[in-house]
Design a protein around this motif. Structure first.
Motif, PDB file in Angstrom:
ATOM      1  N   PHE A  82       0.966  -1.201  -0.742  1.00 26.19           N
ATOM      2  CA  PHE A  82      -0.217  -0.466   0.083  1.00 26.19           C
ATOM      3  C   PHE A  82       0.903   1.088   0.308  1.00 26.19           C
ATOM      4  N   GLU A  83       1.799   0.721  -0.192  1.00 25.65           N
ATOM      5  CA  GLU A  83       2.785   2.190  -0.080  1.00 25.65           C
ATOM      6  C   GLU A  83       3.873   1.672  -1.010  1.00 25.65           C
ATOM      7  N   GLY A  84       4.210   2.882  -1.620  1.00 23.32           N
ATOM      8  CA  GLY A  84       5.310   3.048  -3.043  1.00 23.32           C
ATOM      9  C   GLY A  84       4.912   3.289  -4.207  1.00 23.32           C
ATOM     10  N   ASP A  85       5.672   2.104  -5.144  1.00 18.31           N
ATOM     11  CA  ASP A  85       5.525   2.034  -6.633  1.00 18.31           C
ATOM     12  C   ASP A  85       4.349   0.451  -7.194  1.00 18.31           C
ATOM     13  N   SER A  86       2.903   0.907  -6.507  1.00 22.03           N
ATOM     14  CA  SER A  86       2.535   0.320  -6.804  1.00 22.03           C
ATOM     15  C   SER A  86       0.573   0.128  -7.168  1.00 22.03           C
ATOM     16  N   GLY A  87       0.122  -0.412  -8.150  1.00 19.38           N
ATOM     17  CA  GLY A  87      -1.327  -0.286  -7.992  1.00 19.38           C
ATOM     18  C   GLY A  87      -2.050  -0.212  -6.779  1.00 19.38           C
ATOM     19  N   PRO A  88      -2.319  -1.039  -6.052  1.00 19.54           N
ATOM     20  CA  PRO A  88      -2.763  -0.964  -4.558  1.00 19.54           C
ATOM     21  C   PRO A  88      -2.219   0.957  -3.604  1.00 19.54           C
ATOM     22  N   TYR A  89      -0.979   1.830  -3.733  1.00 20.14           N
ATOM     23  CA  TYR A  89      -0.690   2.707  -3.514  1.00 20.14           C
ATOM     24  C   TYR A  89      -1.397   3.514  -4.226  1.00 20.14           C
ATOM     25  N   LEU A  90      -1.615   3.375  -5.508  1.00 18.01           N
ATOM     26  CA  LEU A  90      -2.291   4.169  -6.171  1.00 18.01           C
ATOM     27  C   LEU A  90      -3.815   4.448  -6.241  1.00 18.01           C
ATOM     28  N   GLN A  91      -4.449   3.323  -5.411  1.00 20.39           N
ATOM     29  CA  GLN A  91      -5.929   3.362  -4.950  1.00 20.39           C
ATOM     30  C   GLN A  91      -5.956   3.683  -3.446  1.00 20.39           C
ATOM     31  N   TYR A  92      -5.157   3.462  -2.458  1.00 18.90           N
ATOM     32  CA  TYR A  92      -5.122   4.200  -1.295  1.00 18.90           C
ATOM     33  C   TYR A  92      -5.095   5.151  -1.332  1.00 18.90           C
ATOM     34  N   SER A  93      -4.353   5.781  -2.107  1.00 13.99           N
ATOM     35  CA  SER A  93      -4.156   7.431  -2.449  1.00 13.99           C
ATOM     36  C   SER A  93      -5.519   8.401  -2.523  1.00 13.99           C
ATOM     37  N   ALA A  94      -6.202   7.619  -3.682  1.00 15.08           N
ATOM     38  CA  ALA A  94      -7.337   8.275  -4.309  1.00 15.08           C
ATOM     39  C   ALA A  94      -8.665   7.733  -3.119  1.00 15.08           C
ATOM     40  N   ARG A  95      -8.603   6.542  -2.591  1.00 14.69           N
ATOM     41  CA  ARG A  95      -9.588   6.446  -1.376  1.00 14.69           C
ATOM     42  C   ARG A  95      -9.365   7.366   0.122  1.00 14.69           C
ATOM     43  N   ARG A  96      -8.234   7.537  -0.312  1.00 15.34           N
ATOM     44  CA  ARG A  96      -7.457   8.828   1.342  1.00 15.34           C
ATOM     45  C   ARG A  96      -8.203   9.611   0.657  1.00 15.34           C
ATOM     46  N   ALA A  97      -7.969  10.605  -0.433  1.00 17.31           N
ATOM     47  CA  ALA A  97      -8.899  11.693  -0.612  1.00 17.31           C
ATOM     48  C   ALA A  97     -10.602  11.641  -0.601  1.00 17.31           C
ATOM     49  N   GLU A  98     -11.027  10.685  -1.062  1.00 14.12           N
ATOM     50  CA  GLU A  98     -12.571  10.420  -1.195  1.00 14.12           C
ATOM     51  C   GLU A  98     -12.918  10.718   0.423  1.00 14.12           C
ATOM     52  N   SER A  99     -11.587  10.101   1.409  1.00 18.52           N
ATOM     53  CA  SER A  99     -12.477   9.880   2.550  1.00 18.52           C
ATOM     54  C   SER A  99     -12.423  11.494   3.388  1.00 18.52           C
ATOM     55  N   CYS A 100     -11.435  12.591   2.944  1.00 19.19           N
ATOM     56  CA  CYS A 100     -11.744  13.927   3.236  1.00 19.19           C
ATOM     57  C   CYS A 100     -12.817  14.630   3.145  1.00 19.19           C
ATOM     58  N   LEU A 101     -13.103  14.327   1.641  1.00 14.20           N
ATOM     59  CA  LEU A 101     -14.826  14.883   0.673  1.00 14.20           C
ATOM     60  C   LEU A 101     -16.198  14.256   2.019  1.00 14.20           C
ATOM     61  N   ASP A 102     -16.130  12.859   1.889  1.00 19.12           N
ATOM     62  CA  ASP A 102     -16.626  12.425   2.780  1.00 19.12           C
ATOM     63  C   ASP A 102     -16.863  12.776   3.725  1.00 19.12           C
ATOM     64  N   GLU A 103     -15.686  13.535   5.120  1.00 21.02           N
ATOM     65  CA  GLU A 103     -15.501  14.188   5.582  1.00 21.02           C
ATOM     66  C   GLU A 103     -15.837  15.884   6.181  1.00 21.02           C
ATOM     67  N   ALA A 104     -15.766  16.335   4.895  1.00 20.47           N
ATOM     68  CA  ALA A 104     -15.695  17.656   4.739  1.00 20.47           C
ATOM     69  C   ALA A 104     -17.975  17.668   4.692  1.00 20.47           C
ATOM     70  N   LYS A 105     -17.869  16.653   4.011  1.00 19.99           N
ATOM     71  CA  LYS A 105     -19.288  16.732   4.043  1.00 19.99           C
ATOM     72  C   LYS A 105     -20.561  16.608   4.565  1.00 19.99           C
ATOM     73  N   LYS A 106     -20.368  15.597   5.701  1.00 22.34           N
ATOM     74  CA  LYS A 106     -20.526  15.336   6.795  1.00 22.34           C
ATOM     75  C   LYS A 106     -20.561  16.644   7.894  1.00 22.34           C
TER      76      LYS A 106
END
Length: 573
Positions: A451-475
Motif C-alpha cells: 500500500f506504499e510506493g510503486d504499486s497499484g494498491p498505493y494509487l488506489q489507497y491515495s485516491a481512497r484517502r482523498a475520497e475519505s476527506c471529501l466524505d468527512e467534509a460533506k458530513k
C-alpha cells in the motif's frame, strides 16, 4: 492545452525568424523551481540563425511577451539558452475549478477526434485455458482503447479466437482419450473445472503429438475432420468444448470489465484465407514449395512462412489476412491496432508485408504492438507444455494474500470481497502497464501488493484517502473554494493537476499507458506529502475550503487516470 498554445506561438516566432518547420521540445522541468514549462528552441536554432543561443532566447522571450499569453507570469533564461516559463498563481486556482466542473470529462482531448480506431486484443483460444499472457494483452489493449477514446476517437474493440487449427485437434485427441471424464464434466462439472479439464486434455494431446508418431497422425486427421465437420463424435466434442471455453471467457471478461464490440473466430476466416492466398498465388505474391503455399519473405529481408499447408489447410497466417479484410468490412477503420505478446513480432512482420502486397491501404492503417512476458519466481510458463499459469489461478493466489492483509479491517463480507478483487486486479494491471512496451515484467508479490510506493494498491489507497476527506467534509458541511488564500504557498500538487490532459495526449501518441502511471505516481506522492503536512478538513481553518478544492481536484484526476488504466477505486480499503 497551454502546452500546445506555447508551442504554437513559439513555432510562429521561429518561422518569422527564418526557420523552416521548426521542431523543438516544450516540457516540464523535473525540478519545479525551474518553472512550469521549458523550451529548447533557442538552443536548437541559435547556430542555424547565426546567433548566440542566449541572445536568441532573449528575442524569443520578447516576442512571446508581445503575444500576451495571459497564463504566463514570467520567463527566465537558463543554461545554454533554455527558456523557463512560470505560470500565474491564479492559473492554478482556475485549473482546480475547471477540473471539478469537468468532472469525469477532465482530461478528454480532441487529438483523435473524427478518427475510427479498431483495437484487437486478448484473443484467447477455445480448448486452452485463459492464461496470464491473455491477461496481459487484455490489460494493455483495454487501457489503450480507453486512452484513444479519451483523445476523441471512436473505438471498437475486437477479439479474435482460434476455434480451429492444430491446437484444437490436439485438445480433441486428448478429450477422446478421456471420454469418461468428458461425460462426467458434462453432467456434473462446473465452469472452472471444465476449463481446466480442456487445458489438461490439450497438454496431453500436445505431448502425444510431439512424442508419438501414431498419435501425431491421428491428430492430423482430427484437424481435417474439424474443418469438414462431418464426423459425429468429433463434431459433438468440438461443439461442447468450444461452448465451455466461451462460457469461461465470458465470465473472465466480466471480471476484467471488458466488452467487445466484435468477436471473430478462425472458423470464420479459414475459407476466405484460402481464397485470398490462391487468388494472389496466380499473381506471384505467393509461391508453391513442397506441396505447400508460402510467402517468400526473404525477398523483403524477412523469413518465409507457410500460408496453406500440404494438407490444403490454411495456417494462422492465411487466416490473419482474411481477418484484416473482414474487420474492415465490419468496421471501416482509420487505424487498426493488434496487441499480442512480442514472441510473434516476426510473425506479424511477415503477415503485414503479405497484407501490404494484397491490401496496401489496410496494411498502412495497421500497427502491431508486441508486449513482453509476465514472469513469476518460477519463470515464464507456456501453454504448449501444459504448465500454463491460468489467470484465475493467479488472481486467486493474490486475493488470498490481500485477504490476510485486510483481515482486521471492519468491512462487511460483500465489501471485503469486492475490495479484495479490486486491489488484486489493480496490482496486476499496474505491474503490467508500468513497463515500457515490449519489456518483460517480473511480478514481485510483496512490492506489487504494498500500500506504499510503486504499486497499484498505493494509487488506489491515495485516491481512497482523498475520497475519505471529501466524505468527512460533506458530513460537517464544509464546501470548497477556488479563491487562493492570502499568503498561500504554491503547492507542487497545484502545479501537477492541470497537466493531466497533456499526459493523456502523450500516452495516446506513444501508445503507452506507462505515461499515465508515471504521472499518477508523481501526483499521488505530492498529495500524500500535502496530506501529511496539512489538516484538510477543519471548519475553523480559513484555508480549509481551498485545501478541500485541491483534494477534490486530486481525487477527480486520480479517478479519471485510474479509469484509463482499468483500475477501480475500492469503496472501502
Amino acid at each position: 492545452m497551454l502546452e500546445k498554445k506555447i508551442k504554437l506561438e513559439t513555432t510562429e516566432i521561429l518561422k518569422k525568424m527564418g526557420v523552416r518547420g521548426p521542431k523543438f521540445i516544450v516540457e516540464h522541468p523535473t525540478d519545479m523551481s525551474l518553472g512550469d514549462y521549458s523550451l529548447n528552441g533557442a538552443l536548437i536554432y541559435g547556430k542555424k540563425l547565426n546567433k548566440n543561443p542566449l541572445d536568441l532566447a532573449v528575442e524569443i522571450i520578447s516576442e512571446l511577451k508581445k503575444r500576451n499569453i495571459p497564463e504566463i507570469s514570467k520567463m527566465d533564461i537558463a543554461g545554454f539558452g533554455f527558456i523557463n516559463i512560470f505560470l500565474k498563481d491564479d492559473f492554478f486556482a482556475n485549473s482546480l475549478e475547471k477540473i471539478i466542473k469537468s468532472s469525469r470529462n477532465f482530461g478528454k482531448i480532441k487529438s483523435n477526434q473524427g478518427k475510427k480506431i479498431a483495437i484487437e486484443y486478448t484473443d484467447p483460444n477455445p480448448f486452452k485455458e485463459f492464461h496470464i499472457g491473455h491477461m496481459m494483452t487484455n490489460f494493455i489493449g483495454e487501457s489503450l482503447a480507453r486512452i484513444f477514446e479519451f483523445s476523441g476517437a471512436e473505438v471498437k474493440r475486437f477479439c479474435y479466437s482460434g476455434d480451429v487449427g492444430l491446437h484444437v485437434a490436439k485438445a480433441i485427441y486428448g478429450l477422446k482419450q478421456n471420454l469418461h471424464l468428458l461425460l462426467w464434466q458434462k453432467l456434473f462439472g462446473q465452469q472452472t473445472s471444465r476449463a481446466r479439464f480442456l487445458g489438461d486434455c490439450y497438454a496431453y494431446g500436445d505431448k502425444k503429438y510431439r512424442e508419438d508418431e501414431k498419435a501425431r497422425q491421428q491428430i492430423v486427421e482430427i484437424n481435417k475432420e474439424i474443418y469438414g465437420q462431418k464426423k459425429f463424435l468429433t463434431k459433438f466434442i468440438y461443439n461442447l468444448g468450444r461452448q465451455w471455453s466461451l462460457d469461461e471467457f465470458a465470465e473472465i471478461y466480466d471480471i476484467l470489465d471488458t466488452k467487445f464490440d466484435f468477436s471473430f473466430f478462425e472458423s470464420q476466416t479459414a475459407i476466405r484465407g484460402v481464397e485470398l492466398v490462391k487468388e494472389y498465388l496466380a499473381k506471384d505474391i505467393f509461391v508453391f514449395s513442397d506441396q505447400a503455399i508460402i510467402f517468400p519473405g526473404e525477398k523483403y529481408n524477412l523469413h518465409t512462412r507457410v500460408f496453406i499447408n500440404s494438407h490444403n489447410l490454411p495456417t494462422y497466417e492465411a487466416k490473419d489476412l482474411a481477418l484484416a479484410e473482414i474487420k474492415y468490412e465490419s468496421y471501416p477503420y482509420d487505424l487498426s491496432f493488434i496487441v499480442t505478446g512480442n514472441e510473434v513480432n516476426d510473425y506479424f512482420a511477415v503477415v503485414l508485408k503479405a497484407l501490404e502486397e494484397i491490401y496496401p491501404n489496410l496494411a498502412q492503417r495497421t500497427k502491431h504492438i508486441g508486449h513482453g512476458m509476465l514472469k513469476l519466481p518460477s519463470g515464464k510458463m507456456s501453454s504448449r507444455t501444459g504448465s500454463v499459469i491460468a489467470f484465475k489461478s493467479l488472481l486467486k493466489d493474490i486475493e488470498k494474500i490481500i485477504e490476510e492483509k485486510m483481515s482486521e479491517r471492519l468491512l462487511s463480507k460483500k465489501e471485503k470481497q469486492q475490495a479484495i478483487q479490486d486491489i488484486a486486479l489493480g496490482a496486476l494491471r499496474f505491474a503490467v502497464l508500468k513497463q515500457s512496451p515490449g519489456k518483460d515484467i517480473i511480478f514481485d508479490f510483496n512490492k506489487s501488493l504494498s500500500f506504499e510506493g510503486d504499486s497499484g494498491p498505493y494509487l488506489q489507497y491515495s485516491a481512497r484517502r482523498a475520497e475519505s476527506c471529501l466524505d468527512e467534509a460533506k458530513k460537517i458541511g464544509l464546501e470548497c473554494s477556488f479563491s487562493r488564500p492570502d499568503n498561500w504557498p504554491l503547492e507542487n500538487l497545484e502545479r501537477l493537476l492541470y497537466r493531466f490532459p497533456e499526459e493523456v495526449a502523450r500516452a495516446g501518441e506513444n501508445s503507452s499507458p506507462q505515461i499515465i502511471i508515471s504521472y499518477l505516481l508523481n501526483l499521488a506522492g505530492n498529495f500524500n506529502n500535502f496530506y501529511s503536512r496539512e489538516k484538510i478538513v477543519d471548519k475553523d481553518d480559513p484555508t480549509a475550503s481551498y485545501k478541500l478544492a485541491l483534494t477534490m481536484a486530486f481525487f477527480q484526476v486520480m479517478e479519471n487516470g485510474l479509469y484509463l488504466l482499468g483500475i477501480r477505486i475500492p469503496s472501502k480499503m
